[in-house]
Design a protein around this motif. Sequence first.
Motif, PDB file in Angstrom:
ATOM      1  N   LEU A 119       4.708   9.693   3.802  1.00 12.55           N
ATOM      2  CA  LEU A 119       3.733   9.797   2.713  1.00 12.55           C
ATOM      3  C   LEU A 119       2.678  10.858   3.007  1.00 12.55           C
ATOM      4  O   LEU A 119       2.281  11.619   2.114  1.00 12.55           O
ATOM      5  CB  LEU A 119       3.074   8.443   2.474  1.00 12.55           C
ATOM      6  CG  LEU A 119       3.998   7.352   1.902  1.00 12.55           C
ATOM      7  CD1 LEU A 119       3.312   5.991   1.938  1.00 12.55           C
ATOM      8  CD2 LEU A 119       4.426   7.695   0.482  1.00 12.55           C
ATOM      9  N   ASN A 120       2.210  10.932   4.238  1.00  9.29           N
ATOM     10  CA  ASN A 120       1.220  11.945   4.601  1.00  9.29           C
ATOM     11  C   ASN A 120       1.786  13.354   4.429  1.00  9.29           C
ATOM     12  O   ASN A 120       1.110  14.251   3.910  1.00  9.29           O
ATOM     13  CB  ASN A 120       0.754  11.746   6.040  1.00  9.29           C
ATOM     14  CG  ASN A 120      -0.111  10.500   6.208  1.00  9.29           C
ATOM     15  OD1 ASN A 120      -0.626   9.955   5.230  1.00  9.29           O
ATOM     16  ND2 ASN A 120      -0.261  10.038   7.432  1.00  9.29           N
ATOM     17  N   ILE A 121       3.034  13.557   4.859  1.00  6.14           N
ATOM     18  CA  ILE A 121       3.664  14.874   4.723  1.00  6.14           C
ATOM     19  C   ILE A 121       3.819  15.236   3.249  1.00  6.14           C
ATOM     20  O   ILE A 121       3.536  16.369   2.836  1.00  6.14           O
ATOM     21  CB  ILE A 121       5.034  14.896   5.438  1.00  6.14           C
ATOM     22  CG1 ILE A 121       4.840  14.789   6.948  1.00  6.14           C
ATOM     23  CG2 ILE A 121       5.816  16.153   5.084  1.00  6.14           C
ATOM     24  CD1 ILE A 121       6.134  14.630   7.726  1.00  6.14           C
ATOM     25  N   ASN A 122       4.251  14.282   2.437  1.00  3.32           N
ATOM     26  CA  ASN A 122       4.405  14.550   1.000  1.00  3.32           C
ATOM     27  C   ASN A 122       3.078  14.864   0.337  1.00  3.32           C
ATOM     28  O   ASN A 122       3.003  15.723  -0.550  1.00  3.32           O
ATOM     29  CB  ASN A 122       5.058  13.345   0.322  1.00  3.32           C
ATOM     30  CG  ASN A 122       6.564  13.447   0.261  1.00  3.32           C
ATOM     31  OD1 ASN A 122       7.117  14.078  -0.632  1.00  3.32           O
ATOM     32  ND2 ASN A 122       7.229  12.858   1.239  1.00  3.32           N
ATOM     33  N   GLU A 182       1.111  -0.559   7.025  1.00  2.00           N
ATOM     34  CA  GLU A 182       2.167   0.401   6.718  1.00  2.00           C
ATOM     35  C   GLU A 182       2.964   0.685   7.983  1.00  2.00           C
ATOM     36  O   GLU A 182       2.402   0.768   9.075  1.00  2.00           O
ATOM     37  CB  GLU A 182       1.572   1.722   6.214  1.00  2.00           C
ATOM     38  CG  GLU A 182       0.833   1.645   4.907  1.00  2.00           C
ATOM     39  CD  GLU A 182       0.289   3.007   4.530  1.00  2.00           C
ATOM     40  OE1 GLU A 182       0.959   3.729   3.767  1.00  2.00           O
ATOM     41  OE2 GLU A 182      -0.795   3.358   5.020  1.00  2.00           O
ATOM     42  N   SER A 183       4.268   0.852   7.837  1.00  2.00           N
ATOM     43  CA  SER A 183       5.079   1.244   8.980  1.00  2.00           C
ATOM     44  C   SER A 183       4.765   2.693   9.333  1.00  2.00           C
ATOM     45  O   SER A 183       4.382   3.489   8.472  1.00  2.00           O
ATOM     46  CB  SER A 183       6.566   1.099   8.654  1.00  2.00           C
ATOM     47  OG  SER A 183       6.953   2.032   7.662  1.00  2.00           O
ATOM     48  N   LYS A 184       4.936   3.045  10.593  1.00  2.00           N
ATOM     49  CA  LYS A 184       4.636   4.407  11.039  1.00  2.00           C
ATOM     50  C   LYS A 184       5.500   5.430  10.315  1.00  2.00           C
ATOM     51  O   LYS A 184       5.030   6.511   9.949  1.00  2.00           O
ATOM     52  CB  LYS A 184       4.831   4.526  12.547  1.00  2.00           C
ATOM     53  CG  LYS A 184       3.782   3.783  13.369  1.00  2.00           C
ATOM     54  CD  LYS A 184       3.993   4.020  14.861  1.00  2.00           C
ATOM     55  CE  LYS A 184       2.922   3.312  15.685  1.00  2.00           C
ATOM     56  NZ  LYS A 184       3.124   3.526  17.146  1.00  2.00           N
ATOM     57  N   ALA A 185       6.764   5.094  10.114  1.00  2.40           N
ATOM     58  CA  ALA A 185       7.682   6.037   9.459  1.00  2.40           C
ATOM     59  C   ALA A 185       7.231   6.335   8.038  1.00  2.40           C
ATOM     60  O   ALA A 185       7.148   7.504   7.615  1.00  2.40           O
ATOM     61  CB  ALA A 185       9.098   5.473   9.471  1.00  2.40           C
ATOM     62  N   TRP A 186       6.928   5.266   7.259  1.00  2.24           N
ATOM     63  CA  TRP A 186       6.506   5.479   5.876  1.00  2.24           C
ATOM     64  C   TRP A 186       5.161   6.194   5.803  1.00  2.24           C
ATOM     65  O   TRP A 186       4.940   7.032   4.931  1.00  2.24           O
ATOM     66  CB  TRP A 186       6.441   4.142   5.130  1.00  2.24           C
ATOM     67  CG  TRP A 186       7.746   3.768   4.509  1.00  2.24           C
ATOM     68  CD1 TRP A 186       8.574   2.748   4.863  1.00  2.24           C
ATOM     69  CD2 TRP A 186       8.384   4.442   3.418  1.00  2.24           C
ATOM     70  NE1 TRP A 186       9.692   2.740   4.077  1.00  2.24           N
ATOM     71  CE2 TRP A 186       9.604   3.768   3.171  1.00  2.24           C
ATOM     72  CE3 TRP A 186       8.068   5.543   2.646  1.00  2.24           C
ATOM     73  CZ2 TRP A 186      10.490   4.145   2.179  1.00  2.24           C
ATOM     74  CZ3 TRP A 186       8.946   5.943   1.645  1.00  2.24           C
ATOM     75  CH2 TRP A 186      10.136   5.247   1.425  1.00  2.24           C
ATOM     76  N   ARG A 187       4.252   5.840   6.726  1.00  4.12           N
ATOM     77  CA  ARG A 187       2.952   6.511   6.720  1.00  4.12           C
ATOM     78  C   ARG A 187       3.115   8.005   6.955  1.00  4.12           C
ATOM     79  O   ARG A 187       2.496   8.827   6.292  1.00  4.12           O
ATOM     80  CB  ARG A 187       2.039   5.902   7.792  1.00  4.12           C
ATOM     81  CG  ARG A 187       0.606   6.460   7.736  1.00  4.12           C
ATOM     82  CD  ARG A 187      -0.250   5.993   8.896  1.00  4.12           C
ATOM     83  NE  ARG A 187      -0.348   4.550   8.928  1.00  4.12           N
ATOM     84  CZ  ARG A 187       0.049   3.783   9.934  1.00  4.12           C
ATOM     85  NH1 ARG A 187       0.604   4.345  10.994  1.00  4.12           N
ATOM     86  NH2 ARG A 187      -0.091   2.481   9.903  1.00  4.12           N
ATOM     87  N   LEU A 202       0.834  -1.203   0.000  1.00  7.24           N
ATOM     88  CA  LEU A 202       0.000   0.000   0.000  1.00  7.24           C
ATOM     89  C   LEU A 202       0.869   1.253   0.000  1.00  7.24           C
ATOM     90  O   LEU A 202       0.520   2.249  -0.643  1.00  7.24           O
ATOM     91  CB  LEU A 202      -0.923  -0.011   1.218  1.00  7.24           C
ATOM     92  CG  LEU A 202      -1.814   1.226   1.406  1.00  7.24           C
ATOM     93  CD1 LEU A 202      -2.704   1.444   0.193  1.00  7.24           C
ATOM     94  CD2 LEU A 202      -2.646   1.098   2.680  1.00  7.24           C
ATOM     95  N   SER A 203       1.994   1.223   0.699  1.00  3.84           N
ATOM     96  CA  SER A 203       2.886   2.387   0.718  1.00  3.84           C
ATOM     97  C   SER A 203       3.408   2.702  -0.675  1.00  3.84           C
ATOM     98  O   SER A 203       3.510   3.873  -1.071  1.00  3.84           O
ATOM     99  CB  SER A 203       4.062   2.139   1.674  1.00  3.84           C
ATOM    100  OG  SER A 203       3.623   2.040   3.009  1.00  3.84           O
ATOM    101  N   HIS A 204       3.743   1.670  -1.439  1.00  6.19           N
ATOM    102  CA  HIS A 204       4.195   1.887  -2.821  1.00  6.19           C
ATOM    103  C   HIS A 204       3.065   2.445  -3.679  1.00  6.19           C
ATOM    104  O   HIS A 204       3.298   3.286  -4.558  1.00  6.19           O
ATOM    105  CB  HIS A 204       4.722   0.577  -3.409  1.00  6.19           C
ATOM    106  CG  HIS A 204       6.139   0.268  -3.042  1.00  6.19           C
ATOM    107  ND1 HIS A 204       7.216   0.713  -3.776  1.00  6.19           N
ATOM    108  CD2 HIS A 204       6.659  -0.428  -2.009  1.00  6.19           C
ATOM    109  CE1 HIS A 204       8.345   0.296  -3.217  1.00  6.19           C
ATOM    110  NE2 HIS A 204       8.033  -0.406  -2.137  1.00  6.19           N
ATOM    111  N   ALA A 205       1.843   1.979  -3.440  1.00  8.31           N
ATOM    112  CA  ALA A 205       0.701   2.504  -4.197  1.00  8.31           C
ATOM    113  C   ALA A 205       0.489   3.984  -3.889  1.00  8.31           C
ATOM    114  O   ALA A 205       0.289   4.798  -4.799  1.00  8.31           O
ATOM    115  CB  ALA A 205      -0.563   1.706  -3.857  1.00  8.31           C
ATOM    116  N   LYS A 206       0.554   4.358  -2.604  1.00 10.36           N
ATOM    117  CA  LYS A 206       0.398   5.765  -2.232  1.00 10.36           C
ATOM    118  C   LYS A 206       1.517   6.612  -2.811  1.00 10.36           C
ATOM    119  O   LYS A 206       1.280   7.714  -3.342  1.00 10.36           O
ATOM    120  CB  LYS A 206       0.378   5.903  -0.706  1.00 10.36           C
ATOM    121  CG  LYS A 206      -0.895   5.425  -0.028  1.00 10.36           C
ATOM    122  CD  LYS A 206      -0.823   5.677   1.471  1.00 10.36           C
ATOM    123  CE  LYS A 206      -2.116   5.317   2.177  1.00 10.36           C
ATOM    124  NZ  LYS A 206      -2.034   5.581   3.639  1.00 10.36           N
ATOM    125  N   ALA A 207       2.756   6.127  -2.696  1.00 12.58           N
ATOM    126  CA  ALA A 207       3.890   6.874  -3.243  1.00 12.58           C
ATOM    127  C   ALA A 207       3.750   7.052  -4.749  1.00 12.58           C
ATOM    128  O   ALA A 207       4.124   8.095  -5.301  1.00 12.58           O
ATOM    129  CB  ALA A 207       5.196   6.159  -2.902  1.00 12.58           C
TER     130      ALA A 207
END
Length: 657
Positions: free
Chosen positions: A638-641, A630-635, A299-304
């Motif tokens: 991604l939210n900041i970006n 999702e890991s907290k760091a990646w979440r 999911l992190s890759h999809a969001k990115a």
Amino acid sequence: MAIDIEKDTRLHWGDVLVIVGYFIIVIIFGIGSSCKNRGSIGGYFLAGRSMHWILIGASLFASNIGSGHFVGLAGSGAASGIGIAVFELNAIFVLMILGWIFVPVYIAAGVFTMPEYLRKRFGGQRIRVYLSCLALILYIFTKISADLFSGALFLTQAMPELNLYVAVIILLIIAALFTIGGGLTAVIWTDFIQTVIMIGGAFVLMILSFIEVGGYEKVIKEFFEAWPNTTRQHYGNPNDNYSYTECGIPPDNSMNLIRSPDDGNLPWPGIMFGLTISSVWYWCSDQVIVQRTLAAKTLSHAKAGTIMAGYLKFLPMWLIVFPGMIARILFPDRIACADPDECEKICQSRAGCTNIAFPTLVLELMPPGLRGLMLAVMMSALISSLTSIFNSSSTIFTIDIWKRFRRNASEVELMIVGRVCVLALVVVSIAWIPIVQEIKELFHYIQAITSYLAPPVCAVYVLAVFWKRTNEPGAFWGLMAGLLVGLIRFAWEYSYPAVPCGDTSGTVKPDIIAKVHYLHFGILLFFISATVTVIVSLLTKPIPDENLYRLTFWSRYETRERIDISPDEDVANADAEPAKSLEFVQEEYDTLPWYKKAFEWVCGIEKMGAVKLTPEQTKALEAKQTSIHESKAWRRVLNINAVILMTLAVFVWGFFA
């Protein structure tokens, strides 16, 4: 600053070398990358769910930006300024909706296609089959036809000696070969290469265009002065009976993104709300787009990937729209022609010649070699769009339609049917070419069709994801009510022939058609469909909670096992042959004649039937592919970006408001 550059615009040998080199590189990368995920439905249709976020973002951008964008956006820029860029800026916000709201639900649901999601959400088959057929119709008669028209327009400008049908057929065959041979992996990898080529070539042309005019400030000033000579000769003459005096003048709001509510092209309520409704349908429920995000590793890759695509959506305004405006400045008599007789001589169309803005700029400004690069850009845009549509259409036909009639079809049969579907689309597309050539104002035509057919689908998806009380009867009758109203508006509007600017001899449209913009109508149609869906859902039996786990936004993290509403529909080939060892399959394959080997390789079935997973392994693989952890760091990253991206979009929108 009108200029008349006389130069040889025929293709140089350097142009031909660039084009040939481009195709060789793309074919090598596409076919080579496809070998990773061959031999399975998941590999062919979802690239084994192994795609990196960079590839996802590039593929989202390339799948959306076809040759229709180069011709349509530049043509609209030449006609009325930067306003058309709102379609690109609006997409930035909707891409975030896709990544943060819809994709988590789709991944948790474990679906291949959008109609498949609705089947799991509501049960039954009528909604799934209806939307599958609707999607195929829209693909053939809007997306494929628009790209073919635009690609053909560019080719006829660049190579007048080349037969139009031969050129288009060659492009279609190449696109079909990519899709048939490689599946989604090849499509995504070729999308990545084509994105690099498109951005690089268009960036070079943009720089050359601004240099030719003298900079950004000159563009702003001289665009409003880019009148054709026929308009200059007759403007302000009260004794003149010339009908087209006002037709060649750029609108006063050409440098504004936000325009008055009664603007004939881009009224702000329609842009803010009507366009958003159509965009949610396109970006969040259209198979071509969503299929790319479902192919992501996580999911992190999809969001990115959606964030990357959002940043890329800033580019068309500068790489396509502004060059279209510059083309009008440099060649006002050609691009901005107002007299129908003159336009017919220039571009064989009495409606105007703004659509040739981008091809004219390429052929007049770019030197040999770079001209070939831009032709490769247009070809890559066309092929990228077509391969995306072909792959997604074959997925829909195979998974959502063919399996309804052949519920026990083997994977081999499904893989072959997917390829045959692509061939059928090629045939229909070629047959549609003569009709596409007669379409005027193609970009607004496509947007209008979308506003007449997409809002009911958008309403059903939004309610399905957010309101668990939505049930199958409500969704079905909401779709039917929206379809009926949309078709009435469509048939009514297009029953009146298009009247060129300055022509007062045509039949006047009634106010309900002439004064209700198609984007405003889209808002009305959305609420009609949503209202019918809500009312019918409340009057009929609700769906039990155990049938909705991981199918709504609020239950996406649910860990309890879901009971399918129609469990028998998911039975796939219960009587399938037992798995064979890899050594046995290889030995069996080696004994085949060469032509059978070639056929199996093209269809990607040369290793099918070998070493199937155990039930435990299958369950573990499904759990991994449906995970939205999702890991907290990646979440946080991604939210900041996402916030930064949307802030930049608001700034650009406000700066040019």
